[in-house]
Design a protein around this motif. Structure first.
Motif: not given
Length: 311
Positions: A151-154, A171-173, A161-162, A200-201
């Motif tokens: 998740v952290a890498t994504f 990232a949660a999705l 990018e988003l 996810l901070d």
């Protein structure tokens, strides 16, 4: 308001008093019912903090409801946070009266459903929710990532990018796809698991978006942006894939709905026992641990027949 007036209006069926603040705040049953979250709570801000109301009205039935309904049961510290008050004694009283079951688990007491089969499922879920005790010394050398690291890498890629939705929700999705969660289950998973929240901070459980917000983010996410995030230059990417399937139970409230076929696309199937709902089939790149293809079928779909077109 004077105490006698609060007691008077709280004695009627149309008003609830707060579970914390010594019952000093009053709200109508209609307001609590319409503004409460999926777990039954409504927490309005008041002069001295937050008042806690629940659809079950009193602390004892609320705690019993949580112990029965939460996928991983309930501990006293979790109950304190949910109700905004000390809940050890009422939970212990419920256990003494055999209305809930108390189990000693990793130096704490977990209160669960009184039925043994449901109790075992809740304890198994709590075991699954715990962060790993051992982490690799160098994940790059080991060649794999834990879920929170994935998740952290994504997230690190998604920041640039988003544009359509926030990178944290994207990232949660991605985590949801790996876990096979519903949006409400994803919300609960993030609230309970500090490793995912840290990746996810999200500092506190209250920072996690609710299930409805996550669903809206899923609907708003632009596919091309997600595709750009998932492109990989891994030297072994695409050489090997891993395929697997799991089941998702349909949201059917009554047996009549099941027997009449009122739930669209759902059917009876076999996966770790019988279930009524759907099957999800996923292909994952073995090197990058990123999804390659995914599809959802009816519950009776044969695994091999579903995997062939995916591969």
């Amino acid at each position: 308001m004077p105490a006698w007036y609060i007691d008077q209006i709280a004695s009627t069926n149309t008003f609830y008093t707060s579970l914390n603040h010594n019952r000093e705040y009053v709200a109508s049953k209609h307001i609590v019912g319409h503004r409460s979250t999926h777990d039954g709570f409504w927490r309005p801000e008041v002069d001295d903090g937050v008042a806690v109301f629940h659809r079950k009205e009193d602390a004892k039935p609320t705690l019993k409801h949580l112990a029965f309904r939460r996928p991983s049961g309930l501990t006293a510290s979790e109950a304190n946070g949910l109700l905004g008050r000390r809940s050890y004694r009422p939970l212990q009283k419920l256990a003494d009266q055999q209305e809930v079951h108390a189990t000693e688990w990793q130096d704490t007491t977990v209160y669960t459903h009184s039925w043994p089969s449901l109790r075992d499922d809740q304890l198994a879920q709590r075991e699954t929710d715990q962060p790993a005790d051992v982490t690799p010394d160098d994940p790059a050398d080991d060649g794999y990532l834990y879920r929170d690291e994935l998740v952290a890498t994504f997230l690190s890629v998604a920041v640039s990018e988003l544009q359509s939705i926030s990178p944290e929700r994207a990232a949660a999705l991605v985590l949801r796809q790996f876990e096979g969660d519903s949006f409400d289950a994803l919300e609960r998973r993030l609230q309970r698991n500090h490793s995912f929240r840290e990746a996810l901070d999200y500092t506190e459980p209250e920072d996690v978006p609710d299930g409805t917000s996550l669903w809206r983010a899923f609907d708003e996410l632009h596919p091309d942006e997600l595709r750009d995030c998932l492109q990989s230059d891994h030297e072994h990417g695409g050489e090997f894939v891993v395929i697997d399937g799991t089941h998702i139970a349909a949201w059917a409230n009554t047996r009549d709905e099941i027997e009449n076929g009122d739930v669209e696309g759902a059917s009876w199937g076999k996966h770790e026992g019988s279930f009524y709902g759907y099957k999800v089939f996923l292909v994952v790149d073995a090197a990058t641990e990123l999804p390659v293809a995914i599809t959802m079928e009816t519950g009776k779909r044969n695994d091999s027949a579903a995997f062939e077109p995916l591969v």
